[in-house]
Design an enzyme around this catalytic site. Sequence first.
Site, PDB file in Angstrom:
ATOM      1  CG  HIS A  39      -0.247  -0.129   2.520  1.00 35.91           C
ATOM      2  ND1 HIS A  39       0.164  -1.350   3.012  1.00 35.91           N
ATOM      3  CD2 HIS A  39       0.143   0.776   3.449  1.00 35.91           C
ATOM      4  CE1 HIS A  39       0.764  -1.181   4.170  1.00 35.91           C
ATOM      5  NE2 HIS A  39       0.785   0.109   4.459  1.00 35.91           N
TER       6      HIS A  39
ATOM      7  CG  HIS B  60       1.158   5.294   4.244  1.00 24.52           C
ATOM      8  ND1 HIS B  60       0.374   5.213   5.371  1.00 24.52           N
ATOM      9  CD2 HIS B  60       1.881   4.150   4.209  1.00 24.52           C
ATOM     10  CE1 HIS B  60       0.634   4.072   6.002  1.00 24.52           C
ATOM     11  NE2 HIS B  60       1.542   3.409   5.320  1.00 24.52           N
TER      12      HIS B  60
HETATM   13  P1  AMP Z   1       2.023   0.308   7.300  1.00 25.52           P
HETATM   14  O1  AMP Z   1       2.615   0.544   8.645  1.00 25.52           O
HETATM   15  O2  AMP Z   1       2.711   1.013   6.172  1.00 25.52           O
HETATM   16  O3  AMP Z   1       1.857  -1.171   7.056  1.00 25.52           O
HETATM   17  O4  AMP Z   1       0.621   1.012   7.314  1.00 25.52           O
HETATM   18  C1  AMP Z   1      -0.547   0.414   7.722  1.00 25.52           C
HETATM   19  C2  AMP Z   1      -1.518   1.553   7.864  1.00 25.52           C
HETATM   20  O5  AMP Z   1      -2.795   0.993   7.897  1.00 25.52           O
HETATM   21  C3  AMP Z   1      -1.335   2.384   9.126  1.00 25.52           C
HETATM   22  O6  AMP Z   1      -1.165   3.740   8.767  1.00 25.52           O
HETATM   23  C4  AMP Z   1      -2.631   2.156   9.892  1.00 25.52           C
HETATM   24  O7  AMP Z   1      -3.064   3.332  10.502  1.00 25.52           O
HETATM   25  C5  AMP Z   1      -3.576   1.722   8.793  1.00 25.52           C
HETATM   26  N1  AMP Z   1      -4.652   0.842   9.176  1.00 25.52           N
HETATM   27  C6  AMP Z   1      -4.580  -0.250   9.983  1.00 25.52           C
HETATM   28  N2  AMP Z   1      -5.776  -0.868  10.042  1.00 25.52           N
HETATM   29  C7  AMP Z   1      -6.609  -0.163   9.245  1.00 25.52           C
HETATM   30  C8  AMP Z   1      -7.985  -0.295   8.871  1.00 25.52           C
HETATM   31  N3  AMP Z   1      -8.750  -1.288   9.353  1.00 25.52           N
HETATM   32  N4  AMP Z   1      -8.517   0.623   8.039  1.00 25.52           N
HETATM   33  C9  AMP Z   1      -7.763   1.622   7.548  1.00 25.52           C
HETATM   34  N5  AMP Z   1      -6.474   1.796   7.840  1.00 25.52           N
HETATM   35  C10 AMP Z   1      -5.895   0.918   8.693  1.00 25.52           C
END
Ligand code: AMP
Length: 138
Positions: free
Chosen positions: A102, A104
């Site tokens: 993903h 950001h």
């Molecule tokens: P990463 O640390 O790059 O893997 O980012 C994961 C991101 O997903 C973090 O910024 C979290 O805040 C976000 N996140 C975790 N669970 C959810 C969810 N259920 N819906 C939307 N975002 C989420």
Amino acid sequence: MTYDASNIFAKIIRGELPAHKVYEDGQALVMMDIFPQSRGHVLVIPKAQSRNLLDADPAALSAVIPLVQKVAQAVKQVTGADGIRLAQFNEAPAGQTVFHLHFHIIPVYEGVPIGAHAGGRADDAELAALAGEIAAAL
Ligand code: AMP
């Protein structure tokens, strides 16, 4: 490391968990980050299965970057942010917490420090409103 389809984003893509969706097509899903680092923090998630950038199919990367650009433009327009930070983490030591690729899109507001990565949970009504506004701007 191999891809594990029980991760939370895979469940959201399969419709098993809810999300504040901004956009969805056959290739990608765009949703609000529920623990935003700033107002308007959005995630662009290719549907193709990979843990992160390191094991992704180059064709999937090629397909998703124009969408990342389009969403960044819409987020900037809707939020009035002064800049946009693009972030992408690969493996836990680098800060990755969800092991499905993903991107950001994090709005940056002049003079406002960016919040902690995966910090406080945002208000659902505010996230829903932002998702609708960004969707309309796409
Ligand atoms: P990463 O640390 O790059 O893997 O980012 C994961 C991101 O997903 C973090 O910024 C979290 O805040 C976000 N996140 C975790 N669970 C959810 C969810 N259920 N819906 C939307 N975002 C989420």
